[in-house]
Design a protein around this motif. Sequence first.
Motif, PDB file in Angstrom:
ATOM      1  N   LEU A  15     -38.422  43.510  83.225  1.00 34.49           N
ATOM      2  CA  LEU A  15     -37.280  44.127  82.555  1.00 34.49           C
ATOM      3  C   LEU A  15     -37.580  44.357  81.074  1.00 34.49           C
ATOM      4  N   GLU A  16     -38.221  43.389  80.449  1.00 34.02           N
ATOM      5  CA  GLU A  16     -38.589  43.529  79.032  1.00 34.02           C
ATOM      6  C   GLU A  16     -39.560  44.688  78.833  1.00 34.02           C
ATOM      7  N   ARG A  17     -40.525  44.798  79.727  1.00 37.00           N
ATOM      8  CA  ARG A  17     -41.474  45.918  79.654  1.00 37.00           C
ATOM      9  C   ARG A  17     -40.735  47.245  79.712  1.00 37.00           C
ATOM     10  N   ASN A  18     -39.816  47.377  80.667  1.00 36.85           N
ATOM     11  CA  ASN A  18     -39.062  48.623  80.793  1.00 36.85           C
ATOM     12  C   ASN A  18     -38.180  48.885  79.582  1.00 36.85           C
ATOM     13  N   ASN A  19     -37.536  47.850  79.066  1.00 36.45           N
ATOM     14  CA  ASN A  19     -36.705  48.026  77.873  1.00 36.45           C
ATOM     15  C   ASN A  19     -37.533  48.460  76.671  1.00 36.45           C
ATOM     16  N   ARG A  20     -38.729  47.906  76.534  1.00 36.73           N
ATOM     17  CA  ARG A  20     -39.588  48.297  75.416  1.00 36.73           C
ATOM     18  C   ARG A  20     -40.073  49.738  75.569  1.00 36.73           C
ATOM     19  N   LEU A  21     -40.409  50.120  76.789  1.00 32.67           N
ATOM     20  CA  LEU A  21     -40.909  51.472  77.022  1.00 32.67           C
ATOM     21  C   LEU A  21     -39.830  52.539  76.937  1.00 32.67           C
ATOM     22  N   PHE A  22     -38.688  52.280  77.553  1.00 40.70           N
ATOM     23  CA  PHE A  22     -37.694  53.327  77.737  1.00 40.70           C
ATOM     24  C   PHE A  22     -36.485  53.234  76.819  1.00 40.70           C
ATOM     25  N   LYS A  23     -36.184  52.036  76.339  1.00 44.45           N
ATOM     26  CA  LYS A  23     -35.014  51.885  75.476  1.00 44.45           C
ATOM     27  C   LYS A  23     -35.386  51.523  74.048  1.00 44.45           C
ATOM     28  N   LYS A  24     -36.666  51.303  73.803  1.00 47.24           N
ATOM     29  CA  LYS A  24     -37.164  50.931  72.474  1.00 47.24           C
ATOM     30  C   LYS A  24     -36.464  49.675  71.951  1.00 47.24           C
ATOM     31  N   SER A  25     -36.070  48.784  72.870  1.00 48.77           N
ATOM     32  CA  SER A  25     -35.481  47.510  72.450  1.00 48.77           C
ATOM     33  C   SER A  25     -36.474  46.404  72.761  1.00 48.77           C
ATOM     34  N   LYS A  26     -36.335  45.308  72.051  1.00 49.21           N
ATOM     35  CA  LYS A  26     -37.350  44.267  72.154  1.00 49.21           C
ATOM     36  C   LYS A  26     -36.712  42.898  71.942  1.00 49.21           C
ATOM     37  N   ARG A  27     -37.091  41.950  72.799  1.00 50.07           N
ATOM     38  CA  ARG A  27     -36.692  40.558  72.623  1.00 50.07           C
ATOM     39  C   ARG A  27     -37.931  39.730  72.346  1.00 50.07           C
ATOM     40  N   SER A  28     -37.751  38.633  71.678  1.00 54.86           N
ATOM     41  CA  SER A  28     -38.871  37.740  71.389  1.00 54.86           C
ATOM     42  C   SER A  28     -39.201  36.926  72.641  1.00 54.86           C
ATOM     43  N   PRO A  29     -40.410  36.357  72.705  1.00 56.53           N
ATOM     44  CA  PRO A  29     -40.750  35.496  73.842  1.00 56.53           C
ATOM     45  C   PRO A  29     -39.763  34.326  73.975  1.00 56.53           C
ATOM     46  N   GLU A  30     -39.282  33.819  72.852  1.00 50.19           N
ATOM     47  CA  GLU A  30     -38.330  32.709  72.896  1.00 50.19           C
ATOM     48  C   GLU A  30     -36.997  33.144  73.504  1.00 50.19           C
ATOM     49  N   GLU A  31     -36.562  34.371  73.197  1.00 45.41           N
ATOM     50  CA  GLU A  31     -35.328  34.888  73.798  1.00 45.41           C
ATOM     51  C   GLU A  31     -35.502  35.068  75.310  1.00 45.41           C
ATOM     52  N   LEU A  32     -36.678  35.539  75.717  1.00 47.65           N
ATOM     53  CA  LEU A  32     -36.950  35.672  77.151  1.00 47.65           C
ATOM     54  C   LEU A  32     -36.976  34.307  77.826  1.00 47.65           C
ATOM     55  N   ARG A  33     -37.607  33.336  77.181  1.00 51.76           N
ATOM     56  CA  ARG A  33     -37.624  31.973  77.726  1.00 51.76           C
ATOM     57  C   ARG A  33     -36.197  31.484  77.947  1.00 51.76           C
ATOM     58  N   ASP A  34     -35.322  31.715  76.973  1.00 50.62           N
ATOM     59  CA  ASP A  34     -33.944  31.244  77.080  1.00 50.62           C
ATOM     60  C   ASP A  34     -33.201  31.906  78.228  1.00 50.62           C
ATOM     61  N   VAL A  35     -33.376  33.219  78.404  1.00 51.96           N
ATOM     62  CA  VAL A  35     -32.678  33.900  79.503  1.00 51.96           C
ATOM     63  C   VAL A  35     -33.246  33.464  80.855  1.00 51.96           C
ATOM     64  N   ILE A  36     -34.539  33.181  80.914  1.00 54.21           N
ATOM     65  CA  ILE A  36     -35.147  32.661  82.145  1.00 54.21           C
ATOM     66  C   ILE A  36     -34.563  31.288  82.461  1.00 54.21           C
ATOM     67  N   MET A  37     -34.466  30.424  81.452  1.00 54.88           N
ATOM     68  CA  MET A  37     -33.926  29.085  81.659  1.00 54.88           C
ATOM     69  C   MET A  37     -32.473  29.131  82.120  1.00 54.88           C
ATOM     70  N   VAL A  38     -31.670  29.974  81.505  1.00 55.18           N
ATOM     71  CA  VAL A  38     -30.261  30.094  81.895  1.00 55.18           C
ATOM     72  C   VAL A  38     -30.159  30.599  83.329  1.00 55.18           C
ATOM     73  N   THR A  39     -30.957  31.587  83.676  1.00 56.82           N
ATOM     74  CA  THR A  39     -30.934  32.144  85.030  1.00 56.82           C
ATOM     75  C   THR A  39     -31.306  31.086  86.064  1.00 56.82           C
ATOM     76  N   VAL A  40     -32.361  30.346  85.801  1.00 56.41           N
ATOM     77  CA  VAL A  40     -32.794  29.299  86.740  1.00 56.41           C
ATOM     78  C   VAL A  40     -31.727  28.216  86.842  1.00 56.41           C
ATOM     79  N   ARG A  41     -31.169  27.814  85.719  1.00 58.26           N
ATOM     80  CA  ARG A  41     -30.107  26.789  85.750  1.00 58.26           C
ATOM     81  C   ARG A  41     -28.920  27.246  86.597  1.00 58.26           C
ATOM     82  N   LEU A  42     -28.520  28.501  86.409  1.00 57.99           N
ATOM     83  CA  LEU A  42     -27.392  29.015  87.190  1.00 57.99           C
ATOM     84  C   LEU A  42     -27.702  29.018  88.680  1.00 57.99           C
ATOM     85  N   LYS A  43     -28.923  29.395  89.028  1.00 58.78           N
ATOM     86  CA  LYS A  43     -29.321  29.396  90.443  1.00 58.78           C
ATOM     87  C   LYS A  43     -29.359  27.972  90.994  1.00 58.78           C
TER      88      LYS A  43
END
Length: 163
Positions: free
Chosen positions: A105-133
Amino acid sequence: MVADLISNHGWRWPQDWIDKCQVFNIIPLPNLDANSIDIVRWRDLKGIMSEFSVWKLVRHLATMEIMQPVLHDIITYLQPMAHKRTTKSIFGKLILAASSYYVWLERNNRLFKKSKRSPEELRDVIMVTVRLKLLSFHFKNSANVNSLLAHWKMPSLFRLYGS
């Protein structure tokens, strides 16, 4: 790996790729160092290359600190436990799936939407997603489960059964 697509000082693209996209024939060959390992690098909008490995930030959550950020190694490690329902396999599969999805998703956002998150922000969203699951699972009450849940800072009244 890029090296797998090079043979006799030339590209060795699959024919169906070339049929669909002639530009593959004009991509210059990279200078590869046989003594180096492949790593994933990202080029930002300014052309600056940097290492990008969310895996380094999340692997400790799956107690897989020894695993390098190499997809083949991660898959090889998880494959024998793919059909098991141990806490370690569940956590590992969830983290791999969430990491894969959010990096894609980050790759697509960077390519097509010119938006960017830091690796730490991605880590946080991954952690939240796993916790919710994890909230939807029922885990056996064991020392191993309790250790992993504590590692993830999950509530002590988590869905545990048995003694």
